[in-house]
Design a protein around this motif. Structure first.
Motif, PDB file in Angstrom:
ATOM      1  N   VAL A   1       0.800  -1.221   0.000  1.00 38.33           N
ATOM      2  CA  VAL A   1       0.000   0.000   0.000  1.00 38.33           C
ATOM      3  C   VAL A   1       0.839   1.279   0.000  1.00 38.33           C
ATOM      4  CG1 VAL A   1      -1.982  -1.098   1.092  1.00 38.33           C
ATOM      5  CG2 VAL A   1      -0.175  -0.097   2.523  1.00 38.33           C
ATOM      6  N   PHE A   2       2.134   1.124   0.214  1.00 34.71           N
ATOM      7  CA  PHE A   2       3.020   2.286   0.248  1.00 34.71           C
ATOM      8  C   PHE A   2       4.438   1.831  -0.023  1.00 34.71           C
ATOM      9  CE2 PHE A   2       6.037   4.924   2.735  1.00 34.71           C
ATOM     10  CZ  PHE A   2       5.843   6.134   2.083  1.00 34.71           C
ATOM     11  N   GLY A   3       5.224   2.715  -0.630  1.00 34.21           N
ATOM     12  CA  GLY A   3       6.634   2.432  -0.838  1.00 34.21           C
ATOM     13  C   GLY A   3       7.448   3.684  -0.591  1.00 34.21           C
ATOM     14  N   GLY A   4       8.612   3.516  -0.018  1.00 34.78           N
ATOM     15  CA  GLY A   4       9.428   4.693   0.257  1.00 34.78           C
ATOM     16  C   GLY A   4      10.895   4.354   0.346  1.00 34.78           C
ATOM     17  N   GLU A   5      11.714   5.391   0.212  1.00 33.05           N
ATOM     18  CA  GLU A   5      13.157   5.260   0.358  1.00 33.05           C
ATOM     19  C   GLU A   5      13.665   6.277   1.368  1.00 33.05           C
ATOM     20  OE1 GLU A   5      15.613   3.649  -3.196  1.00 33.05           O
ATOM     21  OE2 GLU A   5      14.819   5.593  -3.758  1.00 33.05           O
TER      22      GLU A   5
END
Length: 439
Positions: free
Chosen positions: A307-311
């Motif tokens: 539901v979400f992706g981040g770096e």
């Protein structure tokens, strides 16, 4: 030629008009018949845009020029403009002397490895479908790309209050953040709002060392948050209401925890802090690790329960909205979170953090060095992950050694739940790199 973030390098050396011409020709010759083209504020972008556009058109592709826009604006306009691909001329957070080329699919995802390799192979083979005088591609200009992006942002959040916000545009293309927040009723003060590709206000990359002015302004006003972007506004970082920089791993944990429900997953790269994994475990969600690079996070985010992706770099992806890192969207989501869950400083204090160390070791051939490292580490350690570089789980911490996709360096990351152990792991990992270089 292509790194994980497209083509990027120094103008007149790695990045030239000839290269841009070749990329345009290769794209059109590969069947991308309608292409949206935009650029950031760097003056060198004019030359690269003209060359790339010429290459596209002479191989039969129709071009839609959207002008100077943020990277997420470009990426989010490929599908609405019924194009097959998008190209943004930008070096993102790199210094003014650099520029680059990044390619986008209609889904909002950057070109993946297979697409990049196909373009690179065509360039290497000088294999282009040059057209005759009466079969050249057309050129049209579209002045509404920012309006479409702004309207999508307005639909993504709902604010009931009218908070004060400071936005540090960094002389780049992130002014759309100030525009959308103002339209949502926020009282917005901007810093470094004049577009200027020499980045006179501060370096293009926003971090604790470069955001002194933003932190001072937020501390002295009633702003609930300070927002900062890099040159093309695909990244977003934040300063809390006290004027303190919010560590990027903490911001990732907050976005992850605020986006996921029990049983759902969040995508983040192999160098992500244990703080994120712990924050998700506490709510019954989980972390799925990817290679470093927003394109890999975006690929994982296409899976139904992600539901979400981040770096930790400051790139945030909400797949229900778009598969591109969207700094202005992240700013809107963060302000909505502050309205719902309270002051950012309080939220950040609720994330348990651990000492993490990140450094870079410059080497001549990073890929070869990491190959040597992998052989050594697999022989000496039990829990080793080679998804992207070499990641060693020591039980009380971890370290990661990987070749950079954008610079001639080996990235060294290490984290542990105790400071002394983090220092030990950092020294241990650095020594492994030094041994591999000396072999």
């Amino acid at each position: 030629m292509f790194g994980t973030s497209g083509i990027r390098g120094t103008i007149g050396e790695e990045v030239t008009g000839a290269l841009a011409l070749a990329v345009g020709r290769a794209l059109a010759s590969s069947g991308y018949e309608r292409v949206v083209v935009g650029r950031d504020v760097r003056e060198s972008g004019r030359i690269l845009r003209d060359a790339l556009t010429a290459g596209l058109r002479e191989c039969g592709a129709d071009v839609v020029d959207v002008g100077v826009v943020s990277t997420p604006t470009l990426a989010r306009n490929v599908a609405p403009l019924e194009a097959d691909a998008g190209v943004v001329i930008t070096a993102s957070h790199n210094p003014a002397a650099d520029n680059g080329i990044k390619l986008w699919l209609p889904s909002g995802k950057a070109f993946g490895l297979d697409e990049r390799r196909a373009i690179e192979a065509r360039i290497d083979a000088d294999d282009y479908d040059l057209r005759t005088w009466n079969d050249l591609g057309s050129l049209e200009r579209d002045e509404h790309a920012a309006d479409r992006h702004l309207e999508a942002l307005r639909r993504s959040v709902s604010l009931e209050t009218e908070p004060s916000v400071v936005v540090d545009v960094g002389n780049g293309t992130g002014a759309i953040t100030a525009s959308v927040l103002s339209s949502l009723g926020c009282d917005v003060l901007t810093l470094n709002g004049q577009p200027d590709g020499s980045f006179p206000g501060r370096p293009s990359e926003p971090n604790e060392e470069t955001l002194g002015a933003l932190m001072a302004v937020v501390e002295r006003t009633n702003a609930v948050v300070g927002i900062a972007h890099d040159g093309d506004a695909d990244r977003m970082v934040a300063v809390d209401e006290t004027g303190s920089f919010v560590p990027k791993d903490v911001l990732l944990a907050l976005f992850a925890r605020g986006s996921a429900l029990e049983g759902e997953r969040v995508a983040a790269p192999v160098d992500t802090s244990l703080a994120v994994e712990d924050a998700l475990t506490a709510i019954g969600a989980s972390l799925t690790r990817t290679k470093v690079g927003d394109v890999y996070v975006a690929e994982r985010a296409t899976e139904p329960d992600v539901v979400f992706g981040g770096e930790p770099s400051g790139a945030w992806i909400w797949p229900d909205e778009t598969l591109c890192p969207d700094g202005p969207l992240a700013a809107c989501k963060l302000i909505e979170s502050i309205e719902t869950h309270g002051p950012l400083s309080t939220q950040a204090a609720g994330v348990e953090t651990y000492p993490i160390r990140r450094r870079s070791v410059r080497v001549d051939d990073p890929e070869t060095v990491v190959e040597r490292i992998e052989a050594q580490v697999l022989a000496e350690y039990e829990r080793v992950d080679t998804l992207d570089g070499v990641r060693v789980d020591t039980g009380d911490g971890w370290f990661l050694l990987r070749a950079s996709g954008t610079e001639p360096v080996v990235r060294v990351s290490a984290e542990a739940r105790a400071t002394s152990r983090a220092e030990e792991l950092t020294a241990e990992a650095t020594a492994i790199v030094d041994d591999a270089v000396s072999d």
